[in-house]
Design a protein around this motif. Structure first.
Motif: not given
Length: 183
Positions: A130-138, A151-159
């Motif tokens: 699952r992704a959340t994208i934030y484009v904050q600048d032009p 991931t589906r379990g709510g854990a963050s993915v590796s860097r």
């Protein structure tokens, strides 16, 4: 020939009354204000009321209770106030949607620059993300893109995985800009 004193007084009264009705005010004849004075007083009351109304509107705008008459279309006008500008890099925005097209889009808000997706499995992968994208600048710059993958379990993915997706989005954004510059 002499007129009767009563008739003379009646004619004088009629002349005074007709002259007063034509150009003056009955009130002035009896010591009241003239028409000009009445008009000036009414104009002053109108000016005072208008001044008070503008002062109240300015107070509401200053305190943030009421906006200053801006509309939806003002968002697209060029201004120096960052609170009214909508500036999202269109190449990063489109590249994010393109690279993460395997994820179902849940929420898109181009005014804040946020894209929220649902869970989806990448082609050839076995893990749902699952992704959340934030484009904050032009600017077409890495600082303009903020990405969060889960991931589906709510854990963050590796860097490393997150950085690979960010790089793919930025690379695609540069490709889109180059393509547009050739038009």
């Amino acid at each position: 020939m002499s007129l009767h004193p009563f008739l003379r007084a009646a004619m004088f009264g009629a002349a005074v009354f007709s002259l007063t009705a034509c150009g003056g005010s009955m009130g002035r004849m009896f010591g009241g204000p003239s028409d000009v004075e009445l008009v000036r007083a009414a104009a002053q009351r109108n000016n005072d009321a208008e001044y008070e109304m503008r002062a109240q509107q300015d107070d509401l705008v200053r305190t943030g209770v009421r906006d200053n008459g801006s509309s939806f279309w003002d968002l697209f006008n060029k201004s120096d106030d960052p609170n009214t500008k909508v500036e999202v890099n269109k190449y990063i925005w489109n590249a994010s949607l393109d690279i993460l097209s395997f994820l179902p889009v849940e929420t898109v808000d181009p005014f804040t620059g946020v894209i929220v997706t649902g869970y989806g499995v990448p082609p050839g992968g076995g893990q749902a993300y699952r992704a959340t994208i934030y484009v904050q600048d032009p600017a077409l710059d890495a600082r303009s893109l903020k990405l969060s993958l889960q991931t589906r379990g709510g854990a963050s993915v590796s860097r490393d995985t997150q950085r690979a997706v960010e790089d793919a989005i930025l690379t695609r954004a540069r490709q889109l800009r180059i393509r547009d510059s050739k038009l």
